[in-house]
Design a protein around this motif. Structure first.
Motif, PDB file in Angstrom:
ATOM      1  N   HIS A  10       0.944  -1.120   0.068  1.00  0.00           N
ATOM      2  CA  HIS A  10       0.102  -0.082  -0.058  1.00  0.00           C
ATOM      3  C   HIS A  10       0.930   1.332  -0.099  1.00  0.00           C
ATOM      4  O   HIS A  10       0.456   2.415  -0.190  1.00  0.00           O
ATOM      5  N   HIS A  11       2.034   1.149   0.332  1.00  0.00           N
ATOM      6  CA  HIS A  11       2.955   2.341   0.326  1.00  0.00           C
ATOM      7  C   HIS A  11       4.050   2.646  -0.781  1.00  0.00           C
ATOM      8  O   HIS A  11       4.325   1.487  -1.189  1.00  0.00           O
ATOM      9  N   GLY A 191      -2.636   8.834   4.631  1.00  0.00           N
ATOM     10  CA  GLY A 191      -2.587   7.241   4.695  1.00  0.00           C
ATOM     11  C   GLY A 191      -3.381   7.015   3.164  1.00  0.00           C
ATOM     12  O   GLY A 191      -3.984   7.505   2.751  1.00  0.00           O
ATOM     13  N   THR A 213      -5.489   5.173  -3.536  1.00  0.00           N
ATOM     14  CA  THR A 213      -4.279   4.209  -3.216  1.00  0.00           C
ATOM     15  C   THR A 213      -4.540   2.708  -3.621  1.00  0.00           C
ATOM     16  O   THR A 213      -3.602   1.986  -3.971  1.00  0.00           O
TER      17      THR A 213
END
Length: 238
Positions: A10-11, A191, A213
């Protein structure tokens, strides 16, 4: 596969390159999606419910966790599971059931019976308890139902999201938020943000352009498959 592996997906993603997580409803569909090359899967509760003959939101927890376990056993990629509102289990019981089934993540919604939003602070406190029980062993995707049963006000979604992130949520899922609202949510939420797409490339591409995202499909793939089977059956019958 561990939650840390799943969390890392996810990052550090480039703009316009969201994490796309197809939604299997049984072991066979999970295998087909994993074999297509997707790095992880996200089980939709509504898809599982339909496959087991239940209305959305009515699947007994034992049946849901058994379905999750079968899907996890069928693939070698990380699997997250939508477990609705937690089925009335204590945080300890919920985390234990998820880890026993092999899930590395979960969706947890902030509405009751698909009709009423929960008090955001109480829900955040409950999410914090789930986080405390799970440690880093689960990726928590906190669903925000403002656009389903609430006012549809982005400010409310952002306020809830901030509470849930502070409580330990890894990702925010403003289910059914209009794509054009995403920049507002993106500005107010720290986030990853999960958006739901239709089962087609155009829908995925649109959400990618707006800045999602992570993209999931809810029960869209299961319903698409059932539609295809219906068309096949009609053709054979004719």
């Amino acid at each position: 596969m561990t939650a840390s592996t799943f969390r890392a997906l996810h990052h550090g993603r480039a703009a316009g390159d969201p994490l796309v997580l197809p939604g299997p409803w049984d072991a066979a569909s999970a295998q087909a999606l994993a074999e297509a090359g997707f790095p992880a899967l996200a089980i939709p509760s509504a898809g599982v419910a339909a496959s087991l003959g239940y209305e959305d939101g009515s699947t007994p927890p034992d049946d849901m966790f058994a379905a999750v376990a079968r899907i996890v056993r069928a693939v070698s990629v990380p699997v997250s599971a939508d477990v609705e509102g937690g089925y009335g289990l204590t945080p300890s019981e919920l985390v234990g059931r998820l880890l026993e089934a092999g899930a590395v993540g979960c969706n947890l919604e902030d509405s009751e019976g698909h009709a009423t939003l929960k008090d955001p602070q109480r829900h955040a406190d409950w999410l914090a308890e789930v986080r405390a029980e799970a440690g880093d062993a689960l990726f928590i995707n906190a669903r925000v139902d403002t656009f389903v049963v609430g006012t549809g006000d982005p400010a409310d979604a952002v306020a809830r999201a901030r509470l849930y992130t502070a409580a330990g949520a890894d990702c925010i899922y403003p289910i059914l938020a209009p794509p054009e609202v995403l920049p507002v949510l993106r500005e107010g939420i720290t986030g990853p943000i999960n958006m739901v797409a239709g089962p087609d490339r155009e829908s995925v591409a649109e959400l990618a352009r707006w800045g999602a995202t992570r993209i999931t499909f809810g029960p869209g793939m299961q319903r698409y498959a059932m539609g295809a089977i219906g068309d096949l059956a009609a053709g054979l019958r004719a």
